[in-house]
Design a protein around this motif. Structure first.
Motif, PDB file in Angstrom:
ATOM      1  N   UNK A  90       0.839  -1.198   0.000  1.00 26.61           N
ATOM      2  CA  UNK A  90       0.000   0.000   0.000  1.00 26.61           C
ATOM      3  C   UNK A  90       0.875   1.250   0.000  1.00 26.61           C
ATOM      4  N   UNK A  91       0.273   2.363  -0.402  1.00 23.16           N
ATOM      5  CA  UNK A  91       0.987   3.633  -0.428  1.00 23.16           C
ATOM      6  C   UNK A  91       1.549   3.964   0.951  1.00 23.16           C
ATOM      7  N   UNK A  92       0.747   3.711   1.978  1.00 26.67           N
ATOM      8  CA  UNK A  92       1.205   4.038   3.332  1.00 26.67           C
ATOM      9  C   UNK A  92       2.392   3.157   3.733  1.00 26.67           C
ATOM     10  N   UNK A  93       2.467   1.963   3.172  1.00 28.05           N
ATOM     11  CA  UNK A  93       3.613   1.106   3.453  1.00 28.05           C
ATOM     12  C   UNK A  93       4.890   1.748   2.923  1.00 28.05           C
ATOM     13  N   UNK A  94       4.767   2.427   1.773  1.00 33.60           N
ATOM     14  CA  UNK A  94       5.926   3.137   1.232  1.00 33.60           C
ATOM     15  C   UNK A  94       6.350   4.252   2.187  1.00 33.60           C
ATOM     16  N   UNK A  95       5.364   4.992   2.683  1.00 34.27           N
ATOM     17  CA  UNK A  95       5.695   6.099   3.596  1.00 34.27           C
ATOM     18  C   UNK A  95       6.387   5.563   4.842  1.00 34.27           C
ATOM     19  N   UNK A  96       5.911   4.414   5.348  1.00 36.86           N
ATOM     20  CA  UNK A  96       6.552   3.810   6.520  1.00 36.86           C
ATOM     21  C   UNK A  96       8.004   3.463   6.215  1.00 36.86           C
ATOM     22  N   UNK A  98       7.346  -1.359  12.063  1.00 38.26           N
ATOM     23  CA  UNK A  98       6.589  -0.210  11.565  1.00 38.26           C
ATOM     24  C   UNK A  98       5.409  -0.658  10.720  1.00 38.26           C
ATOM     25  N   UNK A  99       5.676  -1.664   9.895  1.00 41.85           N
ATOM     26  CA  UNK A  99       4.648  -2.194   9.003  1.00 41.85           C
ATOM     27  C   UNK A  99       3.492  -2.760   9.805  1.00 41.85           C
ATOM     28  N   UNK A 100       3.816  -3.578  10.803  1.00 34.00           N
ATOM     29  CA  UNK A 100       2.770  -4.197  11.606  1.00 34.00           C
ATOM     30  C   UNK A 100       1.964  -3.144  12.358  1.00 34.00           C
ATOM     31  N   UNK A 101       2.653  -2.097  12.821  1.00 37.42           N
ATOM     32  CA  UNK A 101       1.939  -1.036  13.533  1.00 37.42           C
ATOM     33  C   UNK A 101       0.886  -0.423  12.615  1.00 37.42           C
ATOM     34  N   UNK A 144      -0.773  -1.914  10.316  1.00 35.59           N
ATOM     35  CA  UNK A 144      -1.893  -2.820  10.076  1.00 35.59           C
ATOM     36  C   UNK A 144      -2.545  -3.284  11.375  1.00 35.59           C
ATOM     37  N   UNK A 145      -2.282  -2.568  12.467  1.00 38.60           N
ATOM     38  CA  UNK A 145      -2.750  -3.008  13.774  1.00 38.60           C
ATOM     39  C   UNK A 145      -4.256  -3.278  13.787  1.00 38.60           C
ATOM     40  N   UNK A 146      -4.995  -2.379  13.173  1.00 35.61           N
ATOM     41  CA  UNK A 146      -6.451  -2.537  13.181  1.00 35.61           C
ATOM     42  C   UNK A 146      -6.862  -3.846  12.524  1.00 35.61           C
ATOM     43  N   UNK A 147      -6.276  -4.122  11.370  1.00 37.61           N
ATOM     44  CA  UNK A 147      -6.609  -5.362  10.676  1.00 37.61           C
ATOM     45  C   UNK A 147      -6.170  -6.571  11.483  1.00 37.61           C
ATOM     46  N   UNK A 148      -5.035  -6.439  12.150  1.00 33.75           N
ATOM     47  CA  UNK A 148      -4.555  -7.562  12.957  1.00 33.75           C
ATOM     48  C   UNK A 148      -5.536  -7.835  14.086  1.00 33.75           C
ATOM     49  N   UNK A 149      -6.006  -6.753  14.727  1.00 28.12           N
ATOM     50  CA  UNK A 149      -6.946  -6.929  15.829  1.00 28.12           C
ATOM     51  C   UNK A 149      -8.235  -7.586  15.360  1.00 28.12           C
ATOM     52  N   UNK A 167      -0.421 -11.396  12.256  1.00 32.48           N
ATOM     53  CA  UNK A 167       0.441 -10.624  13.161  1.00 32.48           C
ATOM     54  C   UNK A 167       1.912 -11.005  13.047  1.00 32.48           C
ATOM     55  N   UNK A 168       2.184 -12.144  12.401  1.00 32.85           N
ATOM     56  CA  UNK A 168       3.575 -12.549  12.219  1.00 32.85           C
ATOM     57  C   UNK A 168       4.115 -12.198  10.845  1.00 32.85           C
ATOM     58  N   UNK A 169       3.390 -11.325  10.185  1.00 30.92           N
ATOM     59  CA  UNK A 169       3.886 -10.928   8.862  1.00 30.92           C
ATOM     60  C   UNK A 169       5.224 -10.226   9.016  1.00 30.92           C
ATOM     61  N   UNK A 170       6.083 -10.358   8.000  1.00 32.33           N
ATOM     62  CA  UNK A 170       7.362  -9.658   8.088  1.00 32.33           C
ATOM     63  C   UNK A 170       7.813  -9.202   6.690  1.00 32.33           C
ATOM     64  N   UNK A 171       8.695  -8.217   6.724  1.00 30.82           N
ATOM     65  CA  UNK A 171       9.237  -7.714   5.465  1.00 30.82           C
ATOM     66  C   UNK A 171      10.483  -8.511   5.113  1.00 30.82           C
ATOM     67  N   UNK A 172      10.537  -8.948   3.872  1.00 33.62           N
ATOM     68  CA  UNK A 172      11.695  -9.721   3.421  1.00 33.62           C
ATOM     69  C   UNK A 172      12.228  -9.085   2.144  1.00 33.62           C
TER      70      UNK A 172
END
Lengths: 116, 894
Positions: free
Chosen positions: B162-168, B330-333, B335-340, B346-351
């Motif tokens: 997502x665009x916001x992921x780029x900003x993060x 930062x990424x997980x933060x 998507x916190x709402x979706x995770x909740x 919640x174990x997603x990670x950037x690779x």
């Protein structure tokens, strides 16, 4: 009575060595003697420098060497000019003459009178 | 000199001590003469010695210098002699090539085919796998960021974020540069002259991250990449050179892309394609350009749209993992709402995905096919080398008399070997040069057929040349092994004897080589067969709609339209198309091939919609003509009809969805509730269709449903599907013309038969099929020629024996049968070996095939049959020759 011998200007030894070998096959001692006589003892050359020059010229392909028997029946290393060596001798002699003539011209009378 | 110069080179070490001795002797002579001369003049011996030493000068220094000079001279002389020897060897080789031009031509051609094939494929593999894209500085520091997360029990990796992921990501200190990019097909220009270009929306920081400098002008900066900024563009080199003729005054001019005016501020360097390999026609600043193209900033808000790919450069190679961990946090933060809500792992990670494609299981299948092809071409080279070795062995066997005589005269066997190796290398390099020329000439055709999207201008020809030189040397050496070994094992006595028979280790090696060739050829033919089978199965896949009669039409209005206006435009387009005689039906859809939309959905009697790994459920909003146009097969109830448009909402499900929602029950009449909000009306299910592919030839079956597209909904129509009678390839351009003529307010039209739209999916099988078939035939030819030459040589060697047999009354047929039997035996043994190898290796290729068992018996049998037939053909001529020996003539041969 003669003026003290002069050290050679760098680069001149090679020309002299080439000239010394123009008549034909010579060994190092002969070359040394030839230079000494012809310059009437004016030019001062280390024997070591002379031999270094001979080896250097051989490496450059201007001289070729072979082993033979000297007049005194001892083994000696003889040198002779190659075709390239002869060509280089002509070139260098010409350059030298022009150089010396130019220097003479600039110095003018001084050079003449100092010659005695 | 019979002694190879190599030895002389090694003897220079000995020369050095000789040289030292010579120098000492020379200087000693001088000292002796000097002393002699002085003594003769009256000096004392002691004084003379001293004077001689003085005259010599600094002995240490001069000796050192002279030794240095001498060493250098000897080294040079050694080299010169060695080079002179090699040169004369080379001349001998060239002369022997000229003396037997036929033989040389056969060898050179064989090498050319093997080496050329490898060179061509290396060029492709190098560009696709080994080299990073062009114009990226320190490419090993640059990676693509991906999200790895678990979705429905499976681990998936997504490149698009997502665009916001780029900003993060841009805030992470450990990245010294971050850039976002996303490519779209947009229209350049307007009207008949308009064309489709590959445009990339890129954030301004992509270019400094990659470290690329423009060819002309500049790339855009942060000011120009802001919402509402005036639109600028950087043109791709090929577009600038082609469309605009390399106009030097291009900077400052305006181009229209997707209807908006862009000022050209720069031209990208030649071969620059960003992080991918496809050609890029224009680079547009992501923020203002995407908004201008879409008409709004929907895709920038929230994290629902995943469309941005990220390129990052690590600041510090050592702290990569720490940086990634930080970025993940930062990424997980975000998507916190979706995770909740349980919708995001919640174990997603950037690779990271490196620029030079990984060769592991994650690598895209196209790359793996390329590797397979490289392996195949190496096999072909091996066959070629075996063939050459065979030919060389034959020649050396013919010449064994001559070799024996030379050996008897004192030549060292190593010298013979060296000459053989040099001969072979000369032929190999000549073959390599020919092969390289063939590769360059045919290479571009091969590339455009196999991998058409990739921009090849950044590829390095120098590497291909270097590779070819290396391969030629290797091929030459490998081919020379067998004959070389033979030469070393020459036994004088055996070779000099009169009428020596052809049997012996020489012909055993040759038979083994021929067998090997046959086996390899069989292996390749099996590969070809498997891919041909895959391709044919793939082409016959039931796509669920009528692929052969539908044309996909994209229409672009010349001004920004949305909502009712756009729908009206499409309906006018439908009307215009209906007037064309060969058009049988026309329908519009909001989700063309490859697109998929989901929405909030509830179903009667269910608390929630079950999830499937294939995603979805996907909805398609379509107009009345869609069902007849696509030819969707209705298996229950009915399709959408005219009456449904404007009435109560209805839906048609595909069978996957019907099974998902109400397994075992009758779905007709049940209700769906679509969209946000409460108190939704019942969208009644009126029909079920067979599965229709949504975006790929090979795809997991996803639940899909069809709804009406009327003026009411928010969804926009995006494409038209047109059913034509007759050939869609002929119909497409006519459709384009008719639309330009009959539809007002049209900026651009593109019409493609559906076959062409789905074609990219076939690429891999087509690649495999083309290359395996090409190489299989090549291998077959080479092996066939090899077998023929072996048999012909045998027959020639045994002329005397055959002549005697004939004279003694043997039947000609019997002799012919013997030769043919030998041919079939060899071919048969090779086939068996090849099939065994194929049986063992084929399962590795399993996932590259389509609905074809890697051990398909028909394919195996077919390959065997082809090879045996080739073997029989190879044996025919030698068999005939065998019986053509006049007995009297044979007896005269010594």
């Amino acid at each position: 009575m003669a003026a003290p011998p002069l050290p050679l200007l760098p680069g001149t030894l090679d020309v002299l060595v080439l000239a010394a070998l123009e008549p034909g096959l010579r060994h190092g001692y002969d070359v040394a003697e030839w230079i000494r006589e012809r310059s009437e003892e004016t030019l001062q050359v280390d024997d070591g420098a002379l031999y270094t020059s001979l080896h250097r010229l051989e490496k450059r392909g201007l001289l070729a060497s072979e082993w033979g028997m000297s007049e005194s029946n001892r083994r000696a290393k003889f040198y002779r000019l190659t075709a390239e060596g002869t060509r280089r001798l002509d070139e260098e002699s010409r350059s030298w003459s022009r150089y010396a003539a130019a220097v003479f011209r600039v110095l003018g009378n001084r050079a003449q009178t100092a010659g005695t | 000199m019979t002694e190879p110069g190599w030895r002389r080179l090694f003897r220079i070490a000995a020369f050095r001590s000789d040289a030292h001795r010579d120098l000492s002797e020379e200087l000693e002579f001088h000292r002796w003469r000097t002393v002699q001369g002085l003594v003769a003049k009256g000096w004392t011996e002691a004084d003379a010695q001293r004077e001689a030493r003085r005259r010599f000068g600094d002995r240490e220094r001069y000796l050192r210098e002279m030794e240095r000079i001498d060493k250098r001279r000897l080294r040079m002389e050694g080299w010169t002699m060695w080079m002179a020897d090699r040169w004369s060897d080379l001349r001998i080789s060239l002369r022997s090539v000229a003396r037997q031009p036929g033989f040389a031509a056969a060898v050179i051609l064989t090498f050319a085919l093997g080496i050329g094939a490898n060179a061509a494929l290396f060029g492709i593999v190098d560009r696709l796998i080994l080299q990073p894209p062009a114009h990226i500085q320190d490419a090993d520091q640059v990676v693509q960021l991906e999200v790895e997360r678990t979705f429905l029990g499976r681990v998936i990796r997504s490149e698009s974020m997502a665009w916001e992921d780029y900003l993060d990501a841009a805030e992470v200190a450990g990245f010294s540069g971050v850039g976002g990019y996303s490519s779209f097909g947009l229209t350049l220009g307007e009207g008949m002259g308009a064309r489709r270009i590959n445009a990339v929306f890129a954030t301004h920081d992509l270019f400094p991250t990659l470290g690329v400098t423009p060819h002309m002008g500049r790339f855009y900066g942060p000011d120009e990449d802001g919402f509402g900024a005036p639109l600028v563009a950087v043109l791709g080199y090929d577009l600038w050179a082609g469309q605009y003729g390399g106009d030097q005054g291009i900077l400052g001019t305006t181009v229209r892309i997707a209807g908006a005016p862009y000022t050209v501020v720069g031209v990208a360097p030649r071969g620059f394609t960003g992080m991918e390999l496809e050609r890029v026609d224009a680079w547009l600043p992501m923020r203002p350009a995407k908004v201008a193209t879409d008409g709004d900033d929907t895709w920038f808000s929230g994290r629902g749209y995943h469309w941005v790919r990220l390129a990052v450069r690590f600041r510090d190679a050592d702290s990569r993992q720490a940086t990634l961990d930080q970025a993940t946090a930062l990424h997980l933060a975000g998507y916190q709402e979706s995770i909740d809500e349980g919708r995001y792992d919640p174990n997603a990670r950037l690779v990271t995905q490196p620029l030079v494609a990984a060769l592991g299981p994650d690598s895209p299948p196209g790359d793996r096919v390329a590797l397979w092809l490289a392996g195949v071409s190496a096999l072909v080279l091996l066959i070629a080398c075996a063939n050459v070795a065979n030919l060389l062995l034959a020649r050396s066997l013919r010449r064994r008399r001559e070799s024996a005589v030379r050996l008897a005269l004192g030549i060292s066997p190593w010298r013979l070997v060296e000459q053989n190796v040099l001969d072979t290398l000369v032929l190999a390099f000549m073959g390599g040069a020919t092969g390289l020329a063939m590769a360059f000439w045919g290479g571009s055709a091969l590339r455009s057929r196999l991998v058409p999207d990739v921009d090849w201008t950044g590829a390095s020809d120098g590497r291909v040349v270097a590779f070819t030189i290396g391969v030629s040397a290797l091929a030459g050496l490998v081919s020379a092994v067998a004959p070389g070994v033979m030469a070393l094992r020459q036994r004088l006595s055996g070779a000099l004897a009169h009428g020596s028979r052809g049997a012996g280790s020489g012909s055993r090696i040759r038979a083994a080589l021929t067998l090997g060739q046959a086996a390899l050829a069989t292996l390749l033919l099996v590969g070809a067969g498997l891919f041909i089978q895959s391709m044919s199965s793939a082409r016959q896949t039931d796509m669920g709609f009528d692929v052969d009669h539908v044309v996909a039409v994209d229409v672009e209005p010349s001004s920004e339209m949305s909502g009712v206006e756009l729908k009206d435009f499409f309906s006018r387009a439908e009307q215009t198309l209906s007037t064309i005689p060969f058009v049988q039906a026309v329908g519009a859809t909001g989700s063309p091939w490859g697109w998929g939309f989901g929405e909030r959905l509830a179903a009667e009697g269910l608390d929630s919609i079950p999830r499937t790994p294939a995603g979805g459920p996907y909805y398609h909003r379509v107009t009345a003509g869609y069902f007849p146009a696509m030819g969707l097969r209705v298996i229950q109830g009915r399709g959408l009809e005219e009456a449904d448009f404007g009435g109560a909402p209805v839906a048609v499900l595909n069978e996957t969805m019907a099974d998902l929602l109400w397994p075992g029950q009758d779905p007709l009449g049940k209700c769906l509730y679509t969209g946000p909000g409460n108190d939704l009306p019942c969208t009644q299910v009126v029909g079920v269709t067979a599965y229709a592919h949504r975006g790929g030839v090979v795809e997991e079956e996803a639940p899909q449903y069809y709804l009406t597209l009327t003026a009411q909904e928010d969804d926009d129509p995006r494409a038209l599907q047109v059913r034509v009678s007759g050939d869609p390839d002929v119909a497409a351009p006519q459709i384009v013309q008719s639309l330009y003529a009959g539809l007002s307010g049209l900026r651009h039209v593109r019409a493609r038969p559906m076959r062409a739209v789905i074609d990219p999916d076939f690429r891999e099988w087509r690649m495999g099929m083309t290359v395996f078939t090409l190489f299989g035939v090549l291998a077959l030819l080479v092996a066939g020629v090899g077998l023929y030459s072996l048999l012909a040589f045998d027959v020639a060697e045994r002329r005397r024996e055959f002549g005697i047999r004939l004279a003694l009354g043997a039947s000609a047929d019997g002799l012919r049968a013997r030769v043919l039997y030998r041919a079939m035996a060899l071919a048969g043994a090779g086939v068996t070996l090849g099939l065994a190898a194929a049986f063992a290796l084929a399962p590795r290729a399993g996932d590259l095939l389509f609905e074809t068992s890697p051990r398909d018996p028909m394919v195996f049998l077919g390959a065997a049959a082809v090879l045996l037939a080739a073997g029989a053909m190879a044996g025919v001529l030698p068999a005939r020759r065998a019986t053509q020996v006049a007995p009297s003539e044979a007896l005269k041969l010594e």
